[in-house]
Design a protein around this motif. Structure first.
Motif, PDB file in Angstrom:
ATOM      1  N   ILE A  46      20.865  -4.032  59.318  1.00 66.04           N
ATOM      2  CA  ILE A  46      19.637  -4.239  58.545  1.00 66.04           C
ATOM      3  C   ILE A  46      18.771  -2.969  58.592  1.00 66.04           C
ATOM      4  CG2 ILE A  46      17.587  -5.675  58.251  1.00 66.04           C
ATOM      5  CD1 ILE A  46      19.050  -7.866  59.865  1.00 66.04           C
ATOM      6  N   HIS A  47      18.379  -2.592  59.784  1.00 68.74           N
ATOM      7  CA  HIS A  47      17.604  -1.375  60.026  1.00 68.74           C
ATOM      8  C   HIS A  47      17.994  -0.833  61.402  1.00 68.74           C
ATOM      9  CE1 HIS A  47      14.482  -1.281  56.845  1.00 68.74           C
ATOM     10  NE2 HIS A  47      14.452  -2.605  56.932  1.00 68.74           N
ATOM     11  N   TYR A  48      17.693   0.440  61.609  1.00 67.72           N
ATOM     12  CA  TYR A  48      17.876   0.983  62.938  1.00 67.72           C
ATOM     13  C   TYR A  48      16.766   1.990  63.242  1.00 67.72           C
ATOM     14  CZ  TYR A  48      20.032   5.205  60.868  1.00 67.72           C
ATOM     15  OH  TYR A  48      20.288   6.348  60.161  1.00 67.72           O
ATOM     16  N   SER A  49      16.664   2.333  64.520  1.00 66.39           N
ATOM     17  CA  SER A  49      15.644   3.271  64.971  1.00 66.39           C
ATOM     18  C   SER A  49      16.282   4.327  65.852  1.00 66.39           C
ATOM     19  CB  SER A  49      14.556   2.534  65.756  1.00 66.39           C
ATOM     20  OG  SER A  49      13.698   3.449  66.407  1.00 66.39           O
ATOM     21  N   TYR A  50      15.890   5.567  65.638  1.00 67.27           N
ATOM     22  CA  TYR A  50      16.421   6.673  66.439  1.00 67.27           C
ATOM     23  C   TYR A  50      15.344   7.302  67.309  1.00 67.27           C
ATOM     24  CZ  TYR A  50      14.955   8.920  62.064  1.00 67.27           C
ATOM     25  OH  TYR A  50      14.254   9.309  60.952  1.00 67.27           O
ATOM     26  N   GLY A  51      14.231   6.602  67.462  1.00 62.72           N
ATOM     27  CA  GLY A  51      13.163   7.036  68.347  1.00 62.72           C
ATOM     28  C   GLY A  51      11.894   6.285  68.010  1.00 62.72           C
ATOM     29  N   VAL A  52      10.872   6.480  68.840  1.00 63.03           N
ATOM     30  CA  VAL A  52       9.583   5.823  68.586  1.00 63.03           C
ATOM     31  C   VAL A  52       9.062   6.243  67.213  1.00 63.03           C
ATOM     32  CG1 VAL A  52       7.199   5.623  69.351  1.00 63.03           C
ATOM     33  CG2 VAL A  52       9.051   5.621  71.027  1.00 63.03           C
ATOM     34  N   TYR A  64      13.309  -7.068  54.644  1.00 66.86           N
ATOM     35  CA  TYR A  64      13.063  -6.866  56.073  1.00 66.86           C
ATOM     36  C   TYR A  64      12.284  -5.579  56.301  1.00 66.86           C
ATOM     37  CZ  TYR A  64      17.087 -10.041  56.555  1.00 66.86           C
ATOM     38  OH  TYR A  64      17.967 -11.099  56.473  1.00 66.86           O
ATOM     39  N   SER A  65      11.449  -5.592  57.334  1.00 64.71           N
ATOM     40  CA  SER A  65      10.808  -4.375  57.801  1.00 64.71           C
ATOM     41  C   SER A  65      10.914  -4.325  59.324  1.00 64.71           C
ATOM     42  CB  SER A  65       9.342  -4.311  57.362  1.00 64.71           C
ATOM     43  OG  SER A  65       8.613  -5.377  57.937  1.00 64.71           O
ATOM     44  N   VAL A  66      10.759  -3.129  59.882  1.00 67.49           N
ATOM     45  CA  VAL A  66      10.875  -2.952  61.329  1.00 67.49           C
ATOM     46  C   VAL A  66       9.749  -2.063  61.824  1.00 67.49           C
ATOM     47  CG1 VAL A  66      13.379  -3.321  61.535  1.00 67.49           C
ATOM     48  CG2 VAL A  66      12.485  -1.028  61.004  1.00 67.49           C
ATOM     49  N   SER A  67       9.532  -2.150  63.124  1.00 67.61           N
ATOM     50  CA  SER A  67       8.587  -1.234  63.759  1.00 67.61           C
ATOM     51  C   SER A  67       9.030  -0.965  65.187  1.00 67.61           C
ATOM     52  CB  SER A  67       7.173  -1.802  63.745  1.00 67.61           C
ATOM     53  OG  SER A  67       7.099  -2.967  64.535  1.00 67.61           O
ATOM     54  N   ARG A  68       8.738   0.261  65.620  1.00 69.03           N
ATOM     55  CA  ARG A  68       9.057   0.646  67.001  1.00 69.03           C
ATOM     56  C   ARG A  68       7.912   1.531  67.501  1.00 69.03           C
ATOM     57  NH1 ARG A  68      14.509   3.578  69.219  1.00 69.03           N
ATOM     58  NH2 ARG A  68      14.180   3.134  71.442  1.00 69.03           N
ATOM     59  N   LYS A  70       7.076   1.508  70.849  1.00 69.05           N
ATOM     60  CA  LYS A  70       7.432   1.907  72.212  1.00 69.05           C
ATOM     61  C   LYS A  70       8.946   2.023  72.295  1.00 69.05           C
ATOM     62  CE  LYS A  70       5.534  -1.743  74.034  1.00 69.05           C
ATOM     63  NZ  LYS A  70       5.044  -2.714  75.049  1.00 69.05           N
ATOM     64  N   THR A  71       9.427   2.841  73.206  1.00 71.29           N
ATOM     65  CA  THR A  71      10.878   3.005  73.359  1.00 71.29           C
ATOM     66  C   THR A  71      11.561   1.676  73.577  1.00 71.29           C
ATOM     67  OG1 THR A  71      10.628   5.205  74.310  1.00 71.29           O
ATOM     68  CG2 THR A  71      12.687   4.060  74.785  1.00 71.29           C
ATOM     69  N   GLU A  72      10.956   0.778  74.329  1.00 74.37           N
ATOM     70  CA  GLU A  72      11.640  -0.435  74.756  1.00 74.37           C
ATOM     71  C   GLU A  72      11.597  -1.585  73.754  1.00 74.37           C
ATOM     72  OE1 GLU A  72       9.234   1.187  76.327  1.00 74.37           O
ATOM     73  OE2 GLU A  72       7.768  -0.154  77.272  1.00 74.37           O
ATOM     74  N   ASP A  73      10.768  -1.515  72.728  1.00 70.17           N
ATOM     75  CA  ASP A  73      10.608  -2.652  71.825  1.00 70.17           C
ATOM     76  C   ASP A  73      10.907  -2.278  70.370  1.00 70.17           C
ATOM     77  OD1 ASP A  73       7.771  -3.891  73.665  1.00 70.17           O
ATOM     78  OD2 ASP A  73       9.865  -4.552  73.725  1.00 70.17           O
ATOM     79  N   PHE A  74      11.688  -3.154  69.717  1.00 69.68           N
ATOM     80  CA  PHE A  74      12.033  -2.959  68.316  1.00 69.68           C
ATOM     81  C   PHE A  74      11.836  -4.298  67.635  1.00 69.68           C
ATOM     82  CE2 PHE A  74      13.429  -0.824  64.794  1.00 69.68           C
ATOM     83  CZ  PHE A  74      14.743  -0.982  64.400  1.00 69.68           C
ATOM     84  N   LEU A  75      10.916  -4.360  66.682  1.00 66.63           N
ATOM     85  CA  LEU A  75      10.558  -5.610  66.026  1.00 66.63           C
ATOM     86  C   LEU A  75      11.154  -5.661  64.621  1.00 66.63           C
ATOM     87  CD1 LEU A  75       6.762  -5.843  66.964  1.00 66.63           C
ATOM     88  CD2 LEU A  75       8.736  -6.707  68.225  1.00 66.63           C
ATOM     89  N   LEU A  76      11.664  -6.836  64.273  1.00 67.68           N
ATOM     90  CA  LEU A  76      12.168  -7.098  62.927  1.00 67.68           C
ATOM     91  C   LEU A  76      11.270  -8.145  62.286  1.00 67.68           C
ATOM     92  CD1 LEU A  76      14.518  -6.761  60.805  1.00 67.68           C
ATOM     93  CD2 LEU A  76      15.541  -8.772  61.886  1.00 67.68           C
ATOM     94  N   THR A  77      10.738  -7.842  61.095  1.00 64.75           N
ATOM     95  CA  THR A  77       9.836  -8.765  60.411  1.00 64.75           C
ATOM     96  C   THR A  77      10.386  -9.148  59.055  1.00 64.75           C
ATOM     97  OG1 THR A  77       7.881  -7.900  61.543  1.00 64.75           O
ATOM     98  CG2 THR A  77       7.510  -9.069  59.485  1.00 64.75           C
ATOM     99  N   LEU A  78      10.351 -10.454  58.819  1.00 72.40           N
ATOM    100  CA  LEU A  78      10.617 -11.008  57.495  1.00 72.40           C
ATOM    101  C   LEU A  78       9.244 -11.357  56.937  1.00 72.40           C
ATOM    102  CD1 LEU A  78      13.115 -11.612  59.432  1.00 72.40           C
ATOM    103  CD2 LEU A  78      13.686 -13.408  57.799  1.00 72.40           C
ATOM    104  N   GLU A  79       8.772 -10.606  55.959  1.00 72.31           N
ATOM    105  CA  GLU A  79       7.389 -10.775  55.482  1.00 72.31           C
ATOM    106  C   GLU A  79       7.185 -12.143  54.840  1.00 72.31           C
ATOM    107  OE1 GLU A  79       5.040  -8.726  56.151  1.00 72.31           O
ATOM    108  OE2 GLU A  79       6.106  -6.895  56.728  1.00 72.31           O
ATOM    109  N   SER A  80       8.187 -12.605  54.088  1.00 73.37           N
ATOM    110  CA  SER A  80       8.134 -13.907  53.422  1.00 73.37           C
ATOM    111  C   SER A  80       9.558 -14.458  53.417  1.00 73.37           C
ATOM    112  CB  SER A  80       7.595 -13.747  52.002  1.00 73.37           C
ATOM    113  OG  SER A  80       7.585 -14.980  51.327  1.00 73.37           O
ATOM    114  N   ALA A  81       9.855 -15.268  54.410  1.00 72.15           N
ATOM    115  CA  ALA A  81      11.241 -15.682  54.640  1.00 72.15           C
ATOM    116  C   ALA A  81      11.808 -16.480  53.460  1.00 72.15           C
ATOM    117  CB  ALA A  81      11.317 -16.515  55.914  1.00 72.15           C
TER     118      ALA A  81
END
Lengths: 112, 114
Positions: A46-52, A64-68, A70-81
């Motif tokens: 879906i998405h990936y992160s290569y750093g903060v 889908y959208s994502v946010s990171r 902090k190094t330890e947390d990666f959030l996946l959001t469905l804005e309107s499921a």
């Protein structure tokens, strides 16, 4: 086992509501990934992160959208499921450079 | 992106018999190859990996796989299966030219019967 925790493990929600899934790692790995698993399709990125604050799209990123932050947390959001987003979602981590990815236990998401 | 084909979606096998799960991928460029196993209601666990070197790779639980570059294949084998090997198995390919992103096959369900 690699230190990966996904939350929640199960969620049932209604069409049109926002949903956020969390992936937490204790390995200090640079790369984090979100996949969805559907019968007959294996896992799709879906998405990936290569750093903060550094993220990029995978092959099934629409909706889908994502946010990171902090190094330890990666959030996946469905804005309107939507019902088509009913699936099992897996988070994975690795050091990059072709090293094996290590997976969390998954979140089973049902959208009614 | 790589295309990964697992040629069998279901493989029934008797306990103590051998099993082979077939995997082909689309490109002959240098790639990294993996087999993962998924037990019911769990995440994926790495069975084995091919990054370079010997084309015969040994993994956990008695599994091994052979990399064949000319045939773009990475078939998984176990000489004698146990009931506990009942699971779904995924072949995956990491392409250095695509930021090492993983492409997965659709999976093969192995059911071991007594």
């Amino acid at each position: 086992d690699a230190g990966i925790t996904q939350s929640p493990r199960h969620k049932v929600t209604e069409t049109g509501t926002p949903v956020t899934l969390r992936c937490h790692q204790t390995e200090n790995h640079r790369y984090m990934y979100w996949y969805r698993q559907d019968p007959g399709h294996g896992l799709r990125l879906i998405h990936y992160s290569y750093g903060v604050k550094d993220t990029d799209k995978g092959e099934v990123s629409d909706g889908y959208s994502v946010s990171r932050s902090k190094t330890e947390d990666f959030l996946l959001t469905l804005e309107s499921a939507t019902s088509s987003q009913t699936s099992v979602y897996f988070c994975a981590i690795n050091q990059g450079g072709g090293q094996p990815q290590h997976f969390g236990d998954g979140t089973r998401l049902s959208i009614l | 992106a790589q295309s990964v084909t697992q040629l069998d979606s279901q493989v029934p096998v008797f306990e103590e018999a051998p099993v082979e799960l077939r995997c082909n991928y689309s490109s002959s460029v240098s790639v990294y190859l993996f087999w993962y196993v998924q037990y019911p209601n769990q995440g994926l666990q790495l069975l084995l990996k091919y990054l370079s070197g010997s084309t015969l790779v040994k993994g956990i639980n008695g599994f091994e796989a052979e990399f064949n570059k000319s045939q773009t294949s990475f078939h998984l084998r176990k000489p004698s299966v146990h009931i506990s090997d009942t699971a779904e198995y995924f072949c995956a390919v990491s392409d250095p030219s695509n930021d090492y992103k993983l492409s997965f096959g659709a999976g093969t369900t192995v059911t071991v019967r007594a």
